[in-house]
Design a protein around this motif. Sequence first.
Motif, mmCIF file in Angstrom:
data_model
loop_
_atom_site.group_PDB
_atom_site.id
_atom_site.type_symbol
_atom_site.label_atom_id
_atom_site.label_comp_id
_atom_site.label_asym_id
_atom_site.label_seq_id
_atom_site.Cartn_x
_atom_site.Cartn_y
_atom_site.Cartn_z
ATOM 1 N N GLY A 1 0.809 -1.220 0.000
ATOM 2 C CA GLY A 1 0.000 0.000 0.000
ATOM 3 C C GLY A 1 0.837 1.261 0.000
ATOM 4 O O GLY A 1 0.997 1.913 1.035
ATOM 5 N N ILE A 2 1.405 1.598 -1.170
ATOM 6 C CA ILE A 2 2.208 2.809 -1.272
ATOM 7 C C ILE A 2 1.296 3.959 -1.696
ATOM 8 O O ILE A 2 0.573 3.854 -2.681
ATOM 9 N N ASN A 3 1.336 5.044 -0.938
ATOM 10 C CA ASN A 3 0.582 6.248 -1.289
ATOM 11 C C ASN A 3 1.557 7.394 -1.427
ATOM 12 O O ASN A 3 2.352 7.642 -0.521
ATOM 13 N N LEU A 4 1.489 8.076 -2.557
ATOM 14 C CA LEU A 4 2.442 9.163 -2.761
ATOM 15 C C LEU A 4 1.906 10.116 -3.816
ATOM 16 O O LEU A 4 1.313 9.698 -4.804
ATOM 17 N N GLU A 5 2.131 11.404 -3.583
ATOM 18 C CA GLU A 5 1.815 12.426 -4.581
ATOM 19 C C GLU A 5 3.128 13.062 -4.991
ATOM 20 O O GLU A 5 3.868 13.547 -4.144
ATOM 21 N N VAL A 6 3.424 13.046 -6.273
ATOM 22 C CA VAL A 6 4.607 13.746 -6.759
ATOM 23 C C VAL A 6 4.115 14.912 -7.593
ATOM 24 O O VAL A 6 3.372 14.720 -8.559
ATOM 25 N N GLY A 7 4.528 16.108 -7.222
ATOM 26 C CA GLY A 7 4.042 17.300 -7.911
ATOM 27 C C GLY A 7 4.662 17.469 -9.284
ATOM 28 O O GLY A 7 5.695 16.874 -9.589
#
Lengths: 291, 351
Positions: free
Chosen positions: B21-27
């Motif tokens: 369960g990887i959660n990530l936001e890259v702008g």
Amino acid sequence: MTATEIRPTTAAALETKAPPKPRNMGQIIRWLLLFLGGIAMVMPIAYMISTSLKWPHEVYNVNLIPDEPTLENYLYVLEDGRFYKWFINSIIIATLTTISNLLFDSLVGYTLCKFKFPGRQIVFIAILSTLMIPTEMLVIPWYLMSQSFGWLDSYWGIMFPGLMTAFGTFLMKQFFESVPDDFIEAARIDGLNELQIWWTVAMPLVKPALAALAIFVFLGNWTAFLWPLIVTNSVEMYTIPVGLSGFGDEADVAWELIMTGAAISTIPTLVVFLIFQRFIIRGVVMAGLKG
Amino acid sequence: MANLTLRNLTKSYGSTQVLHGINLEVGDGEFVVFVGPSGCGKSTTLRMIAGLEEVTSGEVLIGDRVVNNLEPKERDIAMVFQNYAIYPHMSVKKNIAFGLRSSSLSKPDKEKRIQEVAEILSMVPLLDRKPNALSGGQRQRVAIGRAMVRDPAVFLFDEPLSNLDAQLRTQMRLEIKKLHQRVGNTIVFVTHDQVEAMTMADRIVIMKDGHIQQVGTPAEVYHMPENAFVAQFIGAPSMNMLSGTLTVDGVALDAGTRFQTSQTSGTPQDVMVGVRPDDLTLEAGNPVVSGIVTVREPLGHETLIYVDTPSGEIIAKASGKTPPEVGAHVTLSADLENLHVFDAETGLALR
């Protein structure tokens, strides 16, 4: 050992020094074995050429240098129209079979190597297991097959059993193992489809293997005897080995003509070898990787 | 250019789950570095973004598109591999042009684009060479060129510097960073080298065993590690860990030292106190631990000293010119604000 006995090891010192003398029995035996091996390799070829230069009455003399050398046999064979036909048959068959093997063996080898699919191992083992069946056992089914398809006495009939080989598939699969997956993945990201990746990326990287396979397959088909003998009926469809074996009559085998034909027929094999051996340089694959 | 979103991304091989369960936001335009020990799942995550690995569950979004079921070529990404993966049978120019094969640009436009990229990477004189006539750094530049030429929404780098020698690595690190500042594409960069991560990233994602441990700027992960793993993974030499107990009065180290901390605990709690070698000094202050110098490693401007203490071996930095002798008894002090307290059981930072 004293200091004076230490041999110079720099490149300059080695260059100026005469070849080292054999030091012990082990080395002498090794050289002797290599020498005998060399003799065993060279003698048949020497006798082939020697016999091709002899008159018929001299053929059973074991002397290597003919008493009265002659080119009469060459003139005879080259003037005999059948030899040309056989030569062309052999060229066509060996070339087409080689091309077919290079394409299909590598395609199957590549698939077995680079795609993970259920049953992959079973397919590979099944292909390998066919290597264990001797040709002599296969000629009868091949013959029956050719007969029922109407392939007897045709190029297709001679070629079909060898258009793909288990050995070639195995060889190519092993070589594709040395092609890093990164190359294939990079090509996938660059937008190539799988067939394009195989052709434009993977194939150029296994050129040495393709060259080796080309030599093996060409030579194998060039010298093939048993199956072409069985599947052909008419003299026009003979390949060189089959045709040559028929030189002479029932009472007497014309060895000098057979040897002449054999000597001439080595020329294409030498050409094929010379063309492809320069590709057999290992390490090409590594050049694009870490340095 | 686009932003990249990972939602509850998981990966399993058979019954073995490797990403949890990887959660990530890259702008958009952000330079994010995934770092962690080998086997932590960082490369797997990258390959899932690239489309080279199937997603077991969860979503990968590039821009607003869910790309889970798209082929790599349809994702508008480019990737640079650890082994460069430049094709040895093609010239540098052909290698770079290879990235444009599926592009709809006209031939003169493609030519122009290749020239531009070659100029940016100062490779114009090398264009006709074959890869085997290039040095490691030049090959890596070709690989970057092949990725750049397509102007992808997201650049993916899979440990691209690990095959280079130390000096070249430092140089390429700088070049990639400058390149990012110049072209401004979103970059996801995977490395196992925390120095690379610290020096290049806008934000660092620290991973371990298929879990994200912390996401933050280099300063955040260095100065405010969320757990003992991050604390020890980031920074070289590693943070020292001393076991102790947290009570209402502060921390009592097993080695005997006591000091006040901002954290307290009503019931005594086992803790680890972390302190970076840089923060330990031989000068008078709040003594933390003392012991005997066993090894010195001179680095020029400073000397690493290994001190045998009741809490185990502690590394500290001493003066480069006048370090203590081996065998000397030293007392190491630190500012209290530089001590990090972690729960001994969970490893989580106590703040």
